[in-house]
Design an enzyme around this catalytic site. Structure first.
Site, PDB file in Angstrom:
ATOM      1  N   HIS A 101      -3.013   7.578  11.873  1.00 35.89           N
ATOM      2  CA  HIS A 101      -3.747   8.110  12.798  1.00 35.89           C
ATOM      3  C   HIS A 101      -3.537   8.259  13.585  1.00 35.89           C
ATOM      4  O   HIS A 101      -3.069   6.735  14.357  1.00 35.89           O
ATOM      5  CB  HIS A 101      -5.306   7.728  13.069  1.00 35.89           C
ATOM      6  CG  HIS A 101      -5.639   7.823  11.687  1.00 35.89           C
ATOM      7  ND1 HIS A 101      -5.762   7.039  10.566  1.00 35.89           N
ATOM      8  CD2 HIS A 101      -6.870   8.367  11.344  1.00 35.89           C
ATOM      9  CE1 HIS A 101      -6.465   6.750  10.068  1.00 35.89           C
ATOM     10  NE2 HIS A 101      -7.282   8.251   9.883  1.00 35.89           N
ATOM     11  N   ASP A 104      -4.346   5.055  15.564  1.00 36.04           N
ATOM     12  CA  ASP A 104      -2.970   3.861  15.054  1.00 36.04           C
ATOM     13  C   ASP A 104      -2.186   3.717  16.342  1.00 36.04           C
ATOM     14  O   ASP A 104      -1.687   2.294  16.110  1.00 36.04           O
ATOM     15  CB  ASP A 104      -2.851   4.152  13.499  1.00 36.04           C
ATOM     16  CG  ASP A 104      -4.438   4.981  12.729  1.00 36.04           C
ATOM     17  OD1 ASP A 104      -5.460   4.294  13.443  1.00 36.04           O
ATOM     18  OD2 ASP A 104      -3.857   4.815  11.741  1.00 36.04           O
ATOM     19  N   GLU A 232      -8.605  15.844   2.864  1.00 30.17           N
ATOM     20  CA  GLU A 232      -9.300  14.248   1.504  1.00 30.17           C
ATOM     21  C   GLU A 232     -10.747  14.630   1.599  1.00 30.17           C
ATOM     22  O   GLU A 232     -11.638  14.295   2.264  1.00 30.17           O
ATOM     23  CB  GLU A 232      -8.662  13.231   2.426  1.00 30.17           C
ATOM     24  CG  GLU A 232      -8.504  11.908   1.616  1.00 30.17           C
ATOM     25  CD  GLU A 232      -8.407  11.126   2.611  1.00 30.17           C
ATOM     26  OE1 GLU A 232      -7.677  10.712   3.291  1.00 30.17           O
ATOM     27  OE2 GLU A 232      -8.711   9.740   2.583  1.00 30.17           O
ATOM     28  N   GLU A 268      -8.193  10.362  -2.800  1.00 33.33           N
ATOM     29  CA  GLU A 268      -7.937   9.495  -2.714  1.00 33.33           C
ATOM     30  C   GLU A 268      -8.593   8.563  -3.949  1.00 33.33           C
ATOM     31  O   GLU A 268     -10.465   8.585  -4.405  1.00 33.33           O
ATOM     32  CB  GLU A 268      -8.770   8.945  -1.662  1.00 33.33           C
ATOM     33  CG  GLU A 268      -9.041   7.128  -1.324  1.00 33.33           C
ATOM     34  CD  GLU A 268      -9.137   6.708  -0.378  1.00 33.33           C
ATOM     35  OE1 GLU A 268      -8.253   7.268   1.133  1.00 33.33           O
ATOM     36  OE2 GLU A 268      -9.984   6.556  -0.177  1.00 33.33           O
ATOM     37  N   HIS A 271     -12.805   7.529  -2.920  1.00 35.61           N
ATOM     38  CA  HIS A 271     -12.903   8.148  -2.957  1.00 35.61           C
ATOM     39  C   HIS A 271     -13.850   8.946  -4.351  1.00 35.61           C
ATOM     40  O   HIS A 271     -14.712   9.215  -3.903  1.00 35.61           O
ATOM     41  CB  HIS A 271     -12.682   9.321  -2.291  1.00 35.61           C
ATOM     42  CG  HIS A 271     -12.005   9.127  -0.725  1.00 35.61           C
ATOM     43  ND1 HIS A 271     -11.460   9.501   0.113  1.00 35.61           N
ATOM     44  CD2 HIS A 271     -12.481   7.364  -0.152  1.00 35.61           C
ATOM     45  CE1 HIS A 271     -11.458   8.873   1.496  1.00 35.61           C
ATOM     46  NE2 HIS A 271     -12.487   7.356   1.428  1.00 35.61           N
ATOM     47  N   ASP A 296      -4.247   9.080  -2.226  1.00 33.33           N
ATOM     48  CA  ASP A 296      -4.256   7.831  -0.922  1.00 33.33           C
ATOM     49  C   ASP A 296      -4.695   6.910  -2.491  1.00 33.33           C
ATOM     50  O   ASP A 296      -5.661   6.636  -2.908  1.00 33.33           O
ATOM     51  CB  ASP A 296      -5.563   8.116  -0.058  1.00 33.33           C
ATOM     52  CG  ASP A 296      -5.350   8.301   1.012  1.00 33.33           C
ATOM     53  OD1 ASP A 296      -4.049   8.764   1.417  1.00 33.33           O
ATOM     54  OD2 ASP A 296      -6.153   8.488   1.824  1.00 33.33           O
ATOM     55  N   ASP A 309     -11.833   0.009  -0.442  1.00 29.00           N
ATOM     56  CA  ASP A 309     -10.169   0.449  -0.328  1.00 29.00           C
ATOM     57  C   ASP A 309      -9.646  -0.419  -0.663  1.00 29.00           C
ATOM     58  O   ASP A 309      -8.321  -1.377   0.237  1.00 29.00           O
ATOM     59  CB  ASP A 309     -10.028   0.677   1.236  1.00 29.00           C
ATOM     60  CG  ASP A 309     -10.333   1.831   1.587  1.00 29.00           C
ATOM     61  OD1 ASP A 309     -10.276   3.201   0.965  1.00 29.00           O
ATOM     62  OD2 ASP A 309     -10.797   1.924   3.030  1.00 29.00           O
ATOM     63  N   ASP A 339      -3.501   3.669   0.792  1.00 32.51           N
ATOM     64  CA  ASP A 339      -4.901   3.567   1.908  1.00 32.51           C
ATOM     65  C   ASP A 339      -5.627   1.931   1.240  1.00 32.51           C
ATOM     66  O   ASP A 339      -6.925   2.658   0.623  1.00 32.51           O
ATOM     67  CB  ASP A 339      -5.597   4.984   1.906  1.00 32.51           C
ATOM     68  CG  ASP A 339      -6.771   4.987   3.070  1.00 32.51           C
ATOM     69  OD1 ASP A 339      -6.758   3.684   3.396  1.00 32.51           O
ATOM     70  OD2 ASP A 339      -7.084   6.281   3.212  1.00 32.51           O
TER      71      ASP A 339
HETATM   72  C1  XUL Z   1     -11.661   7.240   5.479  1.00 36.14           C
HETATM   73  C2  XUL Z   1      -9.920   7.126   4.803  1.00 36.14           C
HETATM   74  C3  XUL Z   1      -9.134   8.031   5.944  1.00 36.14           C
HETATM   75  C4  XUL Z   1      -8.434   9.288   5.758  1.00 36.14           C
HETATM   76  C5  XUL Z   1      -7.369   9.239   6.886  1.00 36.14           C
HETATM   77  O1  XUL Z   1     -12.070   6.623   4.030  1.00 36.14           O
HETATM   78  O2  XUL Z   1      -9.478   7.553   3.501  1.00 36.14           O
HETATM   79  O3  XUL Z   1      -8.665   6.835   6.357  1.00 36.14           O
HETATM   80  O4  XUL Z   1      -7.284   8.165   4.524  1.00 36.14           O
HETATM   81  O5  XUL Z   1      -8.409   9.789   7.581  1.00 36.14           O
HETATM   82 CO    CO Z   2      -8.078   8.366   2.893  1.00 38.60          CO
END
Ligand code: XUL
Ligand code: CO
Length: 439
Positions: A101, A104, A232, A268, A271, A296, A309, A339
């Protein structure tokens, strides 16, 4: 540049019997699996946020992690030291990609202009470091959720000034991604959602989100960014209800607003499970709709209802994920981005290496198992046989759109007892296990 991770060597493949925690047991980057090497299939990426800005903070405790670069009092010195450490990490681990990001890599200044200046300076420095390195940018993104100005969202904020600020931030983040030859650009809807409908104009918020994406598409074209744009999905957290709930809701949104040709999805694992789906479900849904862009790579905890995560170590999940990815013909411009964050108790630098090694090995096993599983055709044959009735007779007519309710009623009235076949689920689960154990 000073060495930060002293005592950590370049990580090599030593094979499945190795007892060395700092070696790959399954990930052998140059080994060919079919036409491609493991490196080409897996396209691993390190996430700068978790790995280099994560501090092990949770709602009950302060930072448990302190890294060498945290010792610089000036934010820009810290940012430079962080990125130097990151490049040492990428080289020692041998990953081909990284992701970040905007916030970051460079700190906010007191104005947007100053913030942009900081970001440009670090971008130039990254560009310099990339010249002598073997690592590329998988994707860039903008953090539109951390600062209090985004308390009610960014593109879906009730305040138009926030929308404008978010647009300015994404504009710059896209420029930075282009400058570093990023292969994709990601939109994760940080606080794009709502807490209560009592104060929310959902229709306006969603229309605005679509307007924001159209502006992003236009700007990408204007600056000649040919990378893939990715959304995402995530169902909840930080807001109670996130608009990009899952792949199906993202697709419906993209189609409604005429954006479906411009975006794919970045899926992800954690998610997916938060949305009540399996990781494989989301990958599969994206694949059959032609929008599987990137991944991710992480995992959640079945007993915890939030986005933990964790590093992906579940071989069943990595195998079924790689099965979908192989059926997709690979990830194309996308990759497997970790991630993922080390647990709060895993606070040493060495844990960062060991966690990534664990994740890379788990996906290497998944790749090998899935490749052989696909080659065997065991699941495909079973699925084909299960739907065989659609290949002839009335089934063929249904498929070809050449029949209707009247004819189907006639057919049903004259047919004898319906005979269904077993779904043979347990047999198929056992076959998957066999391939995992042989990988
Ligand atoms: C948050 C997430 C983020 C995105 C990028 O849950 O997954 O880190 O991957 O903004
Ligand atoms: Co992510």
């Amino acid at each position: 540049m000073q060495e930060v991770f002293k005592g950590i060597p370049v990580i090599h493949y030593e094979g499945r019997t190795s007892q060395n925690p700092l070696a790959f047991k399954y990930y052998n980057p140059d080994e060919k699996i079919g036409e491609k090497t493991m490196r080409e299939h897996l396209r691993f990426s390190v996430a700068v946020w978790h790995t280099f800005t994560g501090k092990g903070v949770d709602p009950f405790g302060s930072a448990s992690i302190r890294r060498a670069w945290d010792n610089y009092p000036q934010p820009m010195d810290q940012a430079k030291a962080r990125i130097e450490a990151a490049f040492e990490f990428f080289a020692k681990l041998g990953v081909p990609y990284f992701c970040f990001h905007d916030r970051d890599i460079a700190p906010e200044g007191s104005t947007l202009a100053e913030t942009n200046k900081n970001l440009e300076a670090i971008t130039d420095y990254i560009k310099e470091l990339m010249q002598g390195a073997n690592v590329k940018l998988l994707w860039g993104t903008a953090n539109l959720f951390g600062h209090p100005r985004f308390v009610h969202g960014a593109a879906t904020a009730p305040n138009a000034d926030v929308f404008a600020y978010a647009a300015a931030q994404v504009k710059k983040a896209m420029e930075v991604t282009l400058a570093l030859d990023g292969e994709n650009y990601v939109f994760w809807g940080g606080r794009e959602g709502y807490e209560t409908l009592l104060n929310t104009d959902m229709e306006l918020e969603q229309d605005n989100l679509a307007r924001f994406f159209h502006m992003a598409v236009d700007y990408a074209k204007e600056i000649g960014f040919s990378g893939q744009l990715l959304i995402e999905p995530k169902p909840k957290e930080p807001t109670k209800h996130q608009y990009d709930f899952d792949v199906a809701s993202v697709l419906a949104f993209l189609r409604k607003y005429g954006l479906d040709k411009d975006f794919k999805v970045n899926i992800e694992a954690n998610h997916a499970t938060l949305a009540g789906h399996t990781f494989q479900h989301e990958l599969h849904y994206a694949r059959i709709n032609g929008v599987l862009g990137s991944v991710d790579a992480n995992q959640g905890d079945e007993l915890l209802g939030w986005d933990t995560d964790q590093f992906p170590t579940n071989l069943y999940s990595t195998t079924l994920a790689m099965y979908e990815i192989l059926k997709n013909g690979g990830l194309h411009k996308g990759g497997l981005n970790f991630d993922a964050k080390v647990r709060r108790g895993s606070f040493t630098d060495r844990d960062l290496f060991e966690a990534h090694i664990a994740g890379m090995d788990a996906f290497a096993v998944g790749l090998k198992a899935a490749y052989k599983l696909l080659e065997s055709g065991a699941l495909e044959k079973a699925v084909e046989a299960r739907y065989a009735s659609y290949k002839q007779g009335i089934g063929q007519k249904i498929r070809a759109g050449k029949t209707g309710f009247k004819e189907l009623e006639e057919y049903a009235l004259t047919e004898g007892a319906i005979e269904n076949e077993s779904g043979r689920q347990e047999r198929l689960e056992s076959i998957v296990n066999q391939y995992i154990l042989q990988a």
